[in-house]
Design a protein around this motif. Structure first.
Motif, PDB file in Angstrom:
ATOM      1  N   VAL A 210      34.033  43.304  46.135  1.00  0.00           N
ATOM      2  CA  VAL A 210      34.377  42.665  44.817  1.00  0.00           C
ATOM      3  C   VAL A 210      33.881  43.449  43.833  1.00  0.00           C
ATOM      4  N   PHE A 211      34.550  43.737  42.590  1.00  0.00           N
ATOM      5  CA  PHE A 211      34.404  44.487  41.674  1.00  0.00           C
ATOM      6  C   PHE A 211      35.274  44.343  40.483  1.00  0.00           C
ATOM      7  N   GLY A 212      34.870  45.143  39.295  1.00  0.00           N
ATOM      8  CA  GLY A 212      35.544  44.685  38.125  1.00  0.00           C
ATOM      9  C   GLY A 212      36.666  45.499  38.195  1.00  0.00           C
ATOM     10  N   MET A 213      37.790  45.440  37.420  1.00  0.00           N
ATOM     11  CA  MET A 213      38.890  46.064  37.130  1.00  0.00           C
ATOM     12  C   MET A 213      39.441  46.023  35.773  1.00  0.00           C
ATOM     13  N   ASP A 214      39.514  47.299  35.146  1.00  0.00           N
ATOM     14  CA  ASP A 214      39.821  46.919  33.820  1.00  0.00           C
ATOM     15  C   ASP A 214      38.673  46.155  33.020  1.00  0.00           C
ATOM     16  N   GLY A 215      37.531  46.141  33.198  1.00  0.00           N
ATOM     17  CA  GLY A 215      36.480  45.292  32.773  1.00  0.00           C
ATOM     18  C   GLY A 215      36.621  43.984  33.239  1.00  0.00           C
ATOM     19  N   GLN A 216      37.407  43.517  33.994  1.00  0.00           N
ATOM     20  CA  GLN A 216      37.766  42.117  34.276  1.00  0.00           C
ATOM     21  C   GLN A 216      37.152  41.768  35.854  1.00  0.00           C
ATOM     22  N   SER A 258      38.358  55.307  37.189  1.00  0.00           N
ATOM     23  CA  SER A 258      38.039  54.835  36.039  1.00  0.00           C
ATOM     24  C   SER A 258      38.045  53.569  35.517  1.00  0.00           C
ATOM     25  N   ARG A 259      38.878  52.866  36.151  1.00  0.00           N
ATOM     26  CA  ARG A 259      39.273  51.497  35.920  1.00  0.00           C
ATOM     27  C   ARG A 259      38.330  50.519  36.632  1.00  0.00           C
ATOM     28  N   LEU A 260      37.479  50.961  37.584  1.00  0.00           N
ATOM     29  CA  LEU A 260      36.682  50.192  38.478  1.00  0.00           C
ATOM     30  C   LEU A 260      35.161  50.211  37.847  1.00  0.00           C
ATOM     31  N   SER A 261      34.736  49.026  37.950  1.00  0.00           N
ATOM     32  CA  SER A 261      33.220  48.905  37.535  1.00  0.00           C
ATOM     33  C   SER A 261      32.465  48.073  38.604  1.00  0.00           C
ATOM     34  N   ALA A 262      31.054  48.309  38.770  1.00  0.00           N
ATOM     35  CA  ALA A 262      30.362  47.232  39.437  1.00  0.00           C
ATOM     36  C   ALA A 262      30.306  45.757  38.732  1.00  0.00           C
TER      37      ALA A 262
END
Length: 286
Positions: A210-216, A258-262
């Motif tokens: 599970v991760f954030g994509m485009d901040g969501q 660059s679109r992905l975030s923890a």
């Protein structure tokens, strides 16, 4: 056998870290020790393209023919080094100096190798040779898309007798989510059928990133579909052991990086509790 001298960490999963074609060591944050990796896709080819994949130059396709004699020599030599050499002292932090498992993962889908069942027999032979059966696990990390193939099922049957465990990827329970996250168009019915088959042949866990994509974070619709699938698996007594839930720990090497975030730890722990409420055990890796 030439081996690099840098100390391994949980963020270093370099498949070339032992200068071998098929065998590589990692410190697994989920396994909690040294995992002996088996890479059956040295050409960086996979039948899926997950947006969070850490494999550089990933391409669609299948692996080349597996050189079983080379794999056997590499694995035997590396197990000798781990068990009787100074690899642990030189390259492994003190708290992780134990062999936890042999894991088929690598740079693509392991079950796409036609020699998969033969590879499992070979690993079993060496596990017996080094008296490792029942002492460590044999783990298959798979997207599960090829479980319907006979040679894969034969390999899973062999794994069951080697303290084997399948980690079956399920990042989304919607067709749109699987296309977006995994680059896969496999139908959800086939996913569930393959999962049931895998669980009937060898102990099987779902593996979910599970991760954030485009901040969501994953949408409410995505979460609902996933939890409903969990409830269905539980009600049908499909035999799934639980869920290995984890977030991003290493950077993606794909164009979407660059679109992905923890996600925040609180989000992941809350989601884990929802999965437990749906009826399955959860092991989180933050």
């Amino acid at each position: 056998m030439p081996i690099h001298t840098n100390v391994l960490t949980t963020v270093d999963h370099n498949r070339d870290s032992a200068d071998m074609t098929y065998v590589y060591p990692v410190i697994s944050r989920r396994a909690g020790g040294v995992s002996v990796g088996i890479n059956l896709n040295p050409n960086n080819a996979c039948n899926w393209r997950c947006v969070y994949c850490q494999v550089p130059d990933l391409k669609r396709g299948a692996p080349p023919e597996i050189e079983l004699k080379k794999l056997e020599a590499e694995l035997r030599g590396f197990l000798l080094e781990l068990l009787h050499g100074d690899f642990m002292v030189k390259r492994v932090p003190p708290e992780a100096r134990r062999i936890n498992d042999i894991a088929l993962s690598g740079n693509g889908e392991p079950t796409s190798a036609k020699e998969f069942a033969d590879v499992i027999l070979l690993i079993g032979k060496l596990m017996r040779e080094f008296d490792l059966i029942g002492k460590i696990k044999l783990v298959l990390i798979t997207n599960g898309s090829l479980v319907n193939r006979g040679y894969v099922q034969q390999g899973l049957k062999h794994m069951a007798g080697l303290n084997g465990e399948v980690w079956f990827k399920l990042d989304s329970a919607t067709a749109e989510g699987m296309r977006r996250i995994n680059g896969s168009r496999i139908g959800l019915q086939r996913v569930q059928e393959n999962l049931r088959v895998a669980a009937s042949l060898c102990p099987t866990w779902l593996q979910t990133c599970v991760f954030g994509m485009d901040g969501q974070a994953p949408s409410n619709e995505e979460q609902h579909a996933y939890l409903e699938m969990i409830k269905k698996l539980v009600s049908e007594e499909a035999g799934v052991k639980g869920v290995l839930l984890y977030g991003l720990a290493r950077p993606s090497m794909q164009k979407e990086a660059s679109r992905l975030s923890a996600l925040p730890e609180e989000w992941l722990l809350s989601y884990a509790n929802k999965i437990r409420e749906a009826g399955l055990e959860v092991r989180e890796s933050l």
